[in-house]
Motif scaffolding. Structure first.
Motif, PDB file in Angstrom:
ATOM      1  N   LYS A   1       2.525   8.861  -6.340  1.00 31.86           N
ATOM      2  CA  LYS A   1       2.568  10.288  -5.997  1.00 31.86           C
ATOM      3  C   LYS A   1       3.870  10.960  -6.404  1.00 31.86           C
ATOM      4  O   LYS A   1       3.861  12.109  -6.869  1.00 31.86           O
TER       5      LYS A   1
ATOM      6  N   PHE B   1       1.308   3.982  -3.084  1.00 31.53           N
ATOM      7  CA  PHE B   1       1.004   5.401  -2.853  1.00 31.53           C
ATOM      8  C   PHE B   1       2.212   6.266  -3.191  1.00 31.53           C
ATOM      9  O   PHE B   1       2.089   7.268  -3.904  1.00 31.53           O
TER      10      PHE B   1
ATOM     11  N   THR C   1       0.826  -1.205   0.000  1.00 30.50           N
ATOM     12  CA  THR C   1       0.000   0.000   0.000  1.00 30.50           C
ATOM     13  C   THR C   1       0.864   1.261   0.000  1.00 30.50           C
ATOM     14  O   THR C   1       0.636   2.197  -0.765  1.00 30.50           O
TER      15      THR C   1
END
Length: 263
Positions: free
Chosen positions: A109, A105, A101
């Protein structure tokens, strides 16, 4: 007293009877000994077997107790190991989920920006197209150069052949080998022979002093336009006695007559 006398009278009988009984006992001693040995061995065997049976029962009880204890300890150890492995697998799965996770992310990003990557791929495609066009142009240029070189070499080869076969050119009186009267148009070699300019052989030193002046000079023949190189071909020595002068003039006829006469 009377009993003593009777006993003394029976002494001989008693001796004989004692002797007979001892003899009979000696005769039966071996059999009785064997029988006693058998009885003793059987009894001892029974006693030993009973003792061994008893010891086996006690050994089985001890082994059963020990094996049960060892098996329970081993099972407890296996249960502990399985429980530890299960916990570690569970912790690893949870750690993998958290890492997945977080990495997804962070990558989405800070690293993989979709529109920037899309522009990058479009630029790569454009550059690839330009490189392909340049490579195609280079290939075409190389092909043209190769064809030009092949055509040049072929032209030089034909010119060299024309130099070598210049004596087969057509004349007004006699058609050449390549200008057959049965052709509608002259052969390609015939046209090339007409275009090529004949080169006069280079004069060389006299090799035959007994020949006629001006007719028996040894001369070398050189041609330009070799297909291998642009340099001059090695000279070929030939005898002018094998050449006939032109018959177009009276001087030529006189030279021929003089040559034949001298031979």
């Amino acid at each position: 007293m009377a009993d003593l006398l009777k006993f003394k009278q029976r002494v001989e009988e008693l001796k004989s009877e004692y002797y007979n009984r001892n003899r009979q006992a000696e005769v039966n001693r071996k059999e009785e000994t064997q029988a006693a040995i058998r009885i003793q061995s059987w009894f001892r065997a029974c006693r030993v077997r009973t003792c061994i049976r008893y010891l086996n029962k006690k050994a089985i009880i001890i082994q059963k107790a020990w094996r049960g204890f060892a098996a329970r300890a081993r099972v407890r150890q296996m249960v502990k190991a399985a429980y530890f492995t299960m916990k570690m697998n569970f912790y690893n799965d949870m750690a993998v989920r958290i890492q997945k996770t977080w990495r997804g992310f962070y990558y989405r990003k800070y690293i993989h920006y979709f529109y920037a990557r899309k522009r990058y791929l479009q630029q790569i495609l454009m550059k690839n197209e330009l490189v392909r066009k340049e490579l195609d142009e280079i290939e075409k240029e190389q092909t043209r150069e190769k064809e030009y070189l092949e055509a040049t070499i072929e032209q030089k080869t034909k010119a060299y052949q024309a130099y070598r076969l210049h004596h087969l050119i057509s004349t007004k009186q006699v058609p050449g080998v390549f200008n057959s009267p049965y052709r509608q148009a002259p052969h390609e070699m015939e046209l090339l022979l007409r275009q090529v300019r004949y080169q006069v052989p280079i004069s060389m030193a006299h090799r035959d002093t007994g020949c006629l002046r001006g007719l028996c000079d040894s001369r070398g023949l050189s041609f330009s336009g070799s297909p291998e190189s642009q340099s001059t071909i090695s000279t070929e020595t030939w005898d002018l006695r094998t050449r006939l002068p032109s018959i177009a003039t009276k001087k030529g006829k006189a030279k021929i007559t003089q040559t034949v006469h001298n031979r």
